[in-house]
Design a protein around this motif. Structure first.
Motif, PDB file in Angstrom:
ATOM      1  N   MET A 149       0.847  -1.180   0.000  1.00  5.63           N
ATOM      2  CA  MET A 149       0.000   0.000   0.000  1.00  5.63           C
ATOM      3  C   MET A 149       0.894   1.245   0.000  1.00  5.63           C
ATOM      4  N   ASP A 150       0.550   2.211  -0.821  1.00  6.95           N
ATOM      5  CA  ASP A 150       1.304   3.462  -0.876  1.00  6.95           C
ATOM      6  C   ASP A 150       0.456   4.624  -0.371  1.00  6.95           C
ATOM      7  N   LEU A 151       1.065   5.472   0.446  1.00  6.78           N
ATOM      8  CA  LEU A 151       0.474   6.755   0.816  1.00  6.78           C
ATOM      9  C   LEU A 151       0.984   7.768  -0.193  1.00  6.78           C
ATOM     10  N   ASP A 152       0.091   8.481  -0.837  1.00  4.03           N
ATOM     11  CA  ASP A 152       0.462   9.427  -1.881  1.00  4.03           C
ATOM     12  C   ASP A 152       0.477  10.835  -1.284  1.00  4.03           C
ATOM     13  N   VAL A 153       1.672  11.435  -1.183  1.00  6.27           N
ATOM     14  CA  VAL A 153       1.802  12.736  -0.529  1.00  6.27           C
ATOM     15  C   VAL A 153       2.648  13.691  -1.369  1.00  6.27           C
ATOM     16  N   VAL A 154       2.583  14.961  -0.992  1.00  7.77           N
ATOM     17  CA  VAL A 154       3.407  16.003  -1.602  1.00  7.77           C
ATOM     18  C   VAL A 154       4.270  16.616  -0.506  1.00  7.77           C
ATOM     19  N   ALA A 155       5.451  17.123  -0.882  1.00  6.70           N
ATOM     20  CA  ALA A 155       6.367  17.695   0.103  1.00  6.70           C
ATOM     21  C   ALA A 155       7.068  18.921  -0.474  1.00  6.70           C
ATOM     22  N   TRP A 156       7.374  19.857   0.418  1.00  7.37           N
ATOM     23  CA  TRP A 156       8.085  21.086   0.064  1.00  7.37           C
ATOM     24  C   TRP A 156       9.551  20.920   0.422  1.00  7.37           C
ATOM     25  N   LEU A 157      10.428  21.052  -0.568  1.00  3.68           N
ATOM     26  CA  LEU A 157      11.868  21.056  -0.338  1.00  3.68           C
ATOM     27  C   LEU A 157      12.308  22.512  -0.277  1.00  3.68           C
ATOM     28  N   HIS A 158      12.617  22.955   0.916  1.00  5.11           N
ATOM     29  CA  HIS A 158      13.079  24.335   1.098  1.00  5.11           C
ATOM     30  C   HIS A 158      14.456  24.285   1.759  1.00  5.11           C
ATOM     31  N   THR A 159      15.448  24.889   1.115  1.00  6.74           N
ATOM     32  CA  THR A 159      16.810  24.845   1.642  1.00  6.74           C
ATOM     33  C   THR A 159      17.316  26.252   1.937  1.00  6.74           C
ATOM     34  N   VAL A 160      18.131  26.323   2.978  1.00  7.34           N
ATOM     35  CA  VAL A 160      18.807  27.565   3.368  1.00  7.34           C
ATOM     36  C   VAL A 160      20.214  27.195   3.817  1.00  7.34           C
ATOM     37  N   ASP A 161      21.210  27.816   3.220  1.00  4.47           N
ATOM     38  CA  ASP A 161      22.608  27.606   3.620  1.00  4.47           C
ATOM     39  C   ASP A 161      22.992  26.129   3.696  1.00  4.47           C
ATOM     40  N   GLY A 162      22.602  25.357   2.675  1.00 10.33           N
ATOM     41  CA  GLY A 162      22.982  23.948   2.617  1.00 10.33           C
ATOM     42  C   GLY A 162      22.228  23.046   3.567  1.00 10.33           C
ATOM     43  N   ARG A 163      21.122  23.542   4.100  1.00  7.29           N
ATOM     44  CA  ARG A 163      20.308  22.731   5.019  1.00  7.29           C
ATOM     45  C   ARG A 163      18.871  22.671   4.514  1.00  7.29           C
ATOM     46  N   LEU A 164      18.197  21.572   4.816  1.00  6.86           N
ATOM     47  CA  LEU A 164      16.838  21.322   4.371  1.00  6.86           C
ATOM     48  C   LEU A 164      15.862  21.538   5.525  1.00  6.86           C
ATOM     49  N   LEU A 165      14.778  22.257   5.252  1.00  2.78           N
ATOM     50  CA  LEU A 165      13.742  22.484   6.257  1.00  2.78           C
ATOM     51  C   LEU A 165      12.996  21.184   6.549  1.00  2.78           C
ATOM     52  N   ALA A 166      12.854  20.867   7.818  1.00  3.11           N
ATOM     53  CA  ALA A 166      12.101  19.689   8.250  1.00  3.11           C
ATOM     54  C   ALA A 166      11.226  20.087   9.436  1.00  3.11           C
ATOM     55  N   VAL A 167      10.168  19.316   9.663  1.00  5.46           N
ATOM     56  CA  VAL A 167       9.227  19.606  10.744  1.00  5.46           C
ATOM     57  C   VAL A 167       9.003  18.365  11.595  1.00  5.46           C
ATOM     58  N   ARG A 168       8.632  18.616  12.846  1.00  4.45           N
ATOM     59  CA  ARG A 168       8.236  17.521  13.732  1.00  4.45           C
ATOM     60  C   ARG A 168       6.772  17.743  14.089  1.00  4.45           C
ATOM     61  N   SER A 169       5.947  16.762  13.736  1.00  9.48           N
ATOM     62  CA  SER A 169       4.532  16.825  14.079  1.00  9.48           C
ATOM     63  C   SER A 169       4.335  16.342  15.508  1.00  9.48           C
ATOM     64  N   ARG A 170       3.275  16.822  16.120  1.00  4.01           N
ATOM     65  CA  ARG A 170       2.940  16.453  17.491  1.00  4.01           C
ATOM     66  C   ARG A 170       2.919  14.932  17.638  1.00  4.01           C
ATOM     67  N   GLY A 171       3.636  14.427  18.638  1.00  2.52           N
ATOM     68  CA  GLY A 171       3.641  12.999  18.927  1.00  2.52           C
ATOM     69  C   GLY A 171       4.564  12.161  18.051  1.00  2.52           C
ATOM     70  N   ARG A 172       5.317  12.768  17.163  1.00  5.55           N
ATOM     71  CA  ARG A 172       6.222  12.017  16.283  1.00  5.55           C
ATOM     72  C   ARG A 172       7.646  12.093  16.800  1.00  5.55           C
ATOM     73  N   ASP A 173       8.417  11.018  16.563  1.00 10.84           N
ATOM     74  CA  ASP A 173       9.803  10.999  17.036  1.00 10.84           C
ATOM     75  C   ASP A 173      10.790  11.463  15.972  1.00 10.84           C
ATOM     76  N   LEU A 174      10.435  11.356  14.702  1.00  8.42           N
ATOM     77  CA  LEU A 174      11.342  11.746  13.629  1.00  8.42           C
ATOM     78  C   LEU A 174      10.819  12.982  12.901  1.00  8.42           C
ATOM     79  N   LEU A 175      11.698  13.600  12.149  1.00 13.15           N
ATOM     80  CA  LEU A 175      11.339  14.780  11.367  1.00 13.15           C
ATOM     81  C   LEU A 175      10.827  14.376   9.989  1.00 13.15           C
ATOM     82  N   TYR A 176       9.920  15.176   9.478  1.00 14.21           N
ATOM     83  CA  TYR A 176       9.320  14.979   8.159  1.00 14.21           C
ATOM     84  C   TYR A 176       9.527  16.241   7.344  1.00 14.21           C
ATOM     85  N   LEU A 177       9.207  16.182   6.060  1.00 16.75           N
ATOM     86  CA  LEU A 177       9.201  17.392   5.248  1.00 16.75           C
ATOM     87  C   LEU A 177       7.816  18.026   5.329  1.00 16.75           C
ATOM     88  N   PRO A 178       7.749  19.350   5.251  1.00 15.65           N
ATOM     89  CA  PRO A 178       6.438  19.994   5.227  1.00 15.65           C
ATOM     90  C   PRO A 178       5.637  19.494   4.031  1.00 15.65           C
TER      91      PRO A 178
END
Length: 131
Positions: free
Chosen positions: A1-30
């Motif tokens: 089964m595949d979850l079909d999602v979209v993500a924003w790749l936003h970079t600043v100074d060689g780093r990628l923006l990531a977010v942590r959703s409430r209750g999650r242990d790892l970071l995701y992309l917006p």
């Protein structure tokens, strides 16, 4: 089964923006899942507005690529199909909605990311977006 999602790749100074959703242990992309009838642009601009309180610029909206990876915190054998895009934005990035924090991660921080976000980080690096 595949979850079909979209993500924003936003970079600043060689780093990628990531977010942590409430209750999650790892970071995701917006980004996230499409609502019925939404195209990539509509889904991504809505999700980013809900998660980070900024408005993406449709004129600069570009697809970077699509990755497929195991889904984190989902039943076994579930995968994510994540279409990744770049776009300029207006506003100040602030955690909103289900997002508790955001941070910019370097390739060396890949262990902090969920599998699909790791694959997107690798794709962004290979395409020179993090240089």
């Amino acid at each position: 089964m595949d979850l079909d999602v979209v993500a924003w790749l936003h970079t600043v100074d060689g780093r990628l923006l990531a977010v942590r959703s409430r209750g999650r242990d790892l970071l995701y992309l917006p980004g996230g899942k499409r609502e019925p009838g939404e195209d990539d642009w509509s889904a991504l601009s809505r999700e980013v507005r809900e998660e980070l309180a900024v408005q993406l610029d449709e004129g600069s909206f570009r697809e970077v690529g699509v990755i497929r990876a195991p889904a984190h915190d989902q039943p076994a054998f579930t995968h994510v199909r994540m279409a990744c895009f770049t776009a300029a934005y207006q506003g100040d990035i602030l955690p909103a909605g289900e997002v508790d924090e955001y941070r910019y991660v370097a390739p060396a921080d890949r262990d902090l990311l969920a599998p699909a976000a790791r694959a997107a980080l690798d794709m962004a690096t290979a395409q020179g977006l993090l240089s």
